[in-house]
Scaffold this motif. Sequence first.
Motif, PDB file in Angstrom:
ATOM      1  N   SER A 342     -10.798  62.030  19.749  1.00  0.00           N
ATOM      2  CA  SER A 342      -9.660  61.148  20.016  1.00  0.00           C
ATOM      3  C   SER A 342      -9.955  59.701  19.612  1.00  0.00           C
ATOM      4  O   SER A 342      -9.090  59.016  19.060  1.00  0.00           O
ATOM      5  CB  SER A 342      -9.281  61.202  21.504  1.00  0.00           C
ATOM      6  N   ILE A 343     -11.180  59.231  19.891  1.00  0.00           N
ATOM      7  CA  ILE A 343     -11.548  57.870  19.493  1.00  0.00           C
ATOM      8  C   ILE A 343     -11.513  57.745  17.974  1.00  0.00           C
ATOM      9  O   ILE A 343     -11.010  56.763  17.419  1.00  0.00           O
ATOM     10  CB  ILE A 343     -12.942  57.490  20.038  1.00  0.00           C
ATOM     11  N   GLY A 344     -12.051  58.751  17.289  1.00  0.00           N
ATOM     12  CA  GLY A 344     -12.035  58.737  15.829  1.00  0.00           C
ATOM     13  C   GLY A 344     -10.629  58.673  15.268  1.00  0.00           C
ATOM     14  O   GLY A 344     -10.348  57.903  14.346  1.00  0.00           O
ATOM     15  N   HIS A 345      -9.731  59.463  15.847  1.00  0.00           N
ATOM     16  CA  HIS A 345      -8.342  59.486  15.382  1.00  0.00           C
ATOM     17  C   HIS A 345      -7.601  58.199  15.748  1.00  0.00           C
ATOM     18  O   HIS A 345      -6.660  57.806  15.047  1.00  0.00           O
ATOM     19  CB  HIS A 345      -7.608  60.695  15.968  1.00  0.00           C
ATOM     20  N   ALA A 346      -8.001  57.564  16.848  1.00  0.00           N
ATOM     21  CA  ALA A 346      -7.352  56.322  17.262  1.00  0.00           C
ATOM     22  C   ALA A 346      -7.819  55.140  16.413  1.00  0.00           C
ATOM     23  O   ALA A 346      -7.007  54.316  15.960  1.00  0.00           O
ATOM     24  CB  ALA A 346      -7.630  56.055  18.740  1.00  0.00           C
ATOM     25  N   VAL A 347      -9.123  55.052  16.196  1.00  0.00           N
ATOM     26  CA  VAL A 347      -9.705  53.889  15.518  1.00  0.00           C
ATOM     27  C   VAL A 347      -9.639  54.025  13.998  1.00  0.00           C
ATOM     28  O   VAL A 347      -9.458  53.030  13.285  1.00  0.00           O
ATOM     29  CB  VAL A 347     -11.169  53.683  15.981  1.00  0.00           C
ATOM     30  N   GLY A 348      -9.794  55.265  13.490  1.00  0.00           N
ATOM     31  CA  GLY A 348      -9.891  55.498  12.049  1.00  0.00           C
ATOM     32  C   GLY A 348      -8.781  54.874  11.223  1.00  0.00           C
ATOM     33  O   GLY A 348      -9.059  54.056  10.321  1.00  0.00           O
ATOM     34  N   PRO A 349      -7.510  55.211  11.476  1.00  0.00           N
ATOM     35  CA  PRO A 349      -6.421  54.641  10.668  1.00  0.00           C
ATOM     36  C   PRO A 349      -6.327  53.126  10.780  1.00  0.00           C
ATOM     37  O   PRO A 349      -6.040  52.445   9.789  1.00  0.00           O
ATOM     38  CB  PRO A 349      -5.170  55.308  11.261  1.00  0.00           C
ATOM     39  N   LEU A 350      -6.590  52.603  11.980  1.00  0.00           N
ATOM     40  CA  LEU A 350      -6.523  51.147  12.196  1.00  0.00           C
ATOM     41  C   LEU A 350      -7.625  50.439  11.419  1.00  0.00           C
ATOM     42  O   LEU A 350      -7.367  49.468  10.699  1.00  0.00           O
ATOM     43  CB  LEU A 350      -6.648  50.855  13.697  1.00  0.00           C
ATOM     44  N   LEU A 351      -8.866  50.931  11.543  1.00  0.00           N
ATOM     45  CA  LEU A 351      -9.996  50.349  10.821  1.00  0.00           C
ATOM     46  C   LEU A 351      -9.799  50.463   9.319  1.00  0.00           C
ATOM     47  O   LEU A 351     -10.029  49.511   8.566  1.00  0.00           O
ATOM     48  CB  LEU A 351     -11.299  51.054  11.233  1.00  0.00           C
ATOM     49  N   GLY A 352      -9.332  51.647   8.896  1.00  0.00           N
ATOM     50  CA  GLY A 352      -9.095  51.865   7.473  1.00  0.00           C
ATOM     51  C   GLY A 352      -8.058  50.918   6.924  1.00  0.00           C
ATOM     52  O   GLY A 352      -8.224  50.354   5.831  1.00  0.00           O
ATOM     53  N   GLY A 353      -6.975  50.717   7.674  1.00  0.00           N
ATOM     54  CA  GLY A 353      -5.918  49.808   7.235  1.00  0.00           C
ATOM     55  C   GLY A 353      -6.412  48.384   7.081  1.00  0.00           C
ATOM     56  O   GLY A 353      -6.065  47.689   6.110  1.00  0.00           O
ATOM     57  N   VAL A 354      -7.254  47.942   8.029  1.00  0.00           N
ATOM     58  CA  VAL A 354      -7.805  46.580   7.978  1.00  0.00           C
ATOM     59  C   VAL A 354      -8.701  46.405   6.750  1.00  0.00           C
ATOM     60  O   VAL A 354      -8.595  45.409   6.016  1.00  0.00           O
ATOM     61  CB  VAL A 354      -8.593  46.266   9.267  1.00  0.00           C
TER      62      VAL A 354
END
Length: 389
Positions: A342-354
């Motif tokens: 869940s942490i990976g799915h929550a942080v992944g798109p946000l970090l990737g977008g940044v």
Amino acid sequence: MKSLKLRWLLIGNLISSTGTSFIWPLTTVYMHDYLGKSLALAGMVLFIESLIMIGGSYIGGYIYDQGHGRLWMLFSIMVSIVALLLLVFFNKWPAYPILLIVNGFAGAIANTIINALAASIKNHEASYVFNMMYFMANIGVVLGTLIVGFVVKLNIRYIFVVTLLLYIAFFVIALTKYVFENTRIEKGENPAKGKVSQKTATRSILIISGILLTYLMIQMGYAQWQSNLSVYMQSLGIGLNKYSYLWTVNGVIVVIGQPIISFLDKKYRINDFKKVYLGYVMFVAAFASLIFAKDYLHFMISMIIVTFGEVIAFPVIPAIVAKLSSNSERGKYQGFVSIAASIGHAVGPLLGGVIVEMFSYELLFETIVFLVLVFTIISLIITYFNLKK
């Protein structure tokens, strides 16, 4: 006393996974096209849902270890049923995201309890049980995403109706067939009492931590496929329909490959640690290949490698955690497996977008490769030295 039959656990997993697969593929599209909300707001709703699910996973593990697994599993499934029933009639803004998050929270509690329950099955190897659970979940995803295309053409409200009916069937199976051998809530007993001192060994905790931290990094990378990769491929002139075909390939490989791996595992008793680290290495190779991917063929090859890594590693992770954790902390550590994802799915798109906004897609892929490779090496060293002890 009756014992839990694996077939009922698998049937329940198939039904719940099919139901879930009716909801998640349409979330962004539904909020954007039907409710008129921005993609950023849709992404924020999914981010909040992931954070809430982390809490649900932890609570589910805690509840199971306290001996109240059956009661709360049934209650959480019932909460999902109520949320889906309300969605049939109240699916506008803001009712839709609120009920979606409630359903996600309840589902996280139920899934963690059921994973802990799966780890308690005695007449099958843990690796076989979780392989089959993973297989049935993916069959559900394939069925759900296939059927949803037909249902949505009739009326999008029917999506919630069908999901509701599937969850009612799931509740009936859980109520009548899921047996908690160490739970006797009806008599007011607490089976966890007296077992509090049975802690998981420190070396086992270190091994689990290393494996789950690497798993978290992989999920951050895997989440790019479900978010930023679609935009990247379109910027290279590759259509959205071709992007969707990648997920068809993913589903086909999982459905065909999983039974083969289960058969080989049962016949040759392949070491679980060898499987998980082979899967991790394949993820490194897949993410590294994205650095150079500029045409559709390269993306297809990368997806194939990713899927094989997923099929080999993902079902083994909860099995290893089940073997290393003590009986009295089984729920807690199965909860940690769900939390890492869940942490990976929550942080992944946000970090990737940044990273993409500030730098480039290439740096995003290089960052993912670096993180997964470093944590794989650290985890491998931790596992090697602690297993030697």
